[in-house]
Write a protein that holds these residues in place. Sequence first.
Motif, PDB file in Angstrom:
ATOM      1  N   LEU A  68      27.720 -11.850   8.276  1.00  0.00           N
ATOM      2  CA  LEU A  68      26.059 -12.350   7.785  1.00  0.00           C
ATOM      3  C   LEU A  68      25.648 -11.436   6.528  1.00  0.00           C
ATOM      4  N   ARG A  71      26.012 -11.137   1.231  1.00  0.00           N
ATOM      5  CA  ARG A  71      24.883 -12.030   1.029  1.00  0.00           C
ATOM      6  C   ARG A  71      26.010 -12.875   0.414  1.00  0.00           C
ATOM      7  N   VAL A  74      28.232 -15.014   2.023  1.00  0.00           N
ATOM      8  CA  VAL A  74      27.680 -16.192   3.030  1.00  0.00           C
ATOM      9  C   VAL A  74      27.573 -17.466   1.822  1.00  0.00           C
ATOM     10  N   ASN A  92      22.000 -21.980  13.018  1.00  0.00           N
ATOM     11  CA  ASN A  92      21.953 -21.248  12.562  1.00  0.00           C
ATOM     12  C   ASN A  92      21.846 -20.252  13.127  1.00  0.00           C
ATOM     13  N   GLU A 115      18.582  -8.982   6.556  1.00  0.00           N
ATOM     14  CA  GLU A 115      19.502  -9.892   5.696  1.00  0.00           C
ATOM     15  C   GLU A 115      20.457 -10.333   6.794  1.00  0.00           C
ATOM     16  N   VAL A 116      20.909 -10.339   8.025  1.00  0.00           N
ATOM     17  CA  VAL A 116      21.553 -10.984   9.352  1.00  0.00           C
ATOM     18  C   VAL A 116      20.255 -12.079   9.904  1.00  0.00           C
ATOM     19  N   SER A 120      20.554 -14.118   5.754  1.00  0.00           N
ATOM     20  CA  SER A 120      21.751 -14.905   5.477  1.00  0.00           C
ATOM     21  C   SER A 120      21.243 -16.594   5.682  1.00  0.00           C
TER      22      SER A 120
END
Length: 253
Positions: A68, A71, A74, A92, A115-116, A120
Amino acid sequence: MNALFDLSGRTAVVTGARRGIGLAMAEALAVAGADIVGVSARLEATGSEVERRVRAAGRRFTALRVDLADRAAVRRLAADLEDLGPIDILVNNGGTIARAPAAEHPDEMWDHVIEVNLTSQFVLSREIGRAMVSRGRGKIIFTASLLSFQGGINVPGYSASKSGVAGLTKALANEWAAHGVTVNAIAPGYIATDNTQALRDDPERDRAILARIPAGRWGRADDLAGVTVFLAAPASDYVNGVVLPVDGGWLGR
């Protein structure tokens, strides 16, 4: 099975499904009747614990290994999910945590957690949610945190990301509720998982946390099972934009 909680014929995607809370969520959804697509960075192609539990419930299981933090991966995941057919439920749950005092918190640590835990989840929700809106139905469930309400200690990136999850939950609900898509979040309390191992291994922190929990114990992953099914099922069709704590009473203390 009570029709209000019957997920027969539904397909649910659960990120972070390999262990802990995600594993418990996937199993609960399968027991309620849903077929499961499990997503995790280290998920075994076959023979995983989550696959065993889902199949034991008599449901189909598909394993997808995705980082994840990547990007592009994903986005590819979203395309792969479209090929599997309509996704009725998106959980999620996949996330990470990094501990360091704010004054020593490096950019790389911050960027990875955001980001994770946040980006994501927006990307995946946007892509899967678009199809749900077109069909006029769907369920999106985020895993938030007590730190969606509080600041925490030594986890500025995690706290920021989980506060962002709470805001994203409300923002998507505002746009999509009228199209038959419910968007809600579960905020687990202090649950005995790998993410909290460092806290449980610290006698002082462990005692302080337990003293604050009215229920008098750390939560278990399966304490999230019932609320996950509720938010995925017809029983919650008029529940929108909620961040629901499952915390043994922590926030009420």
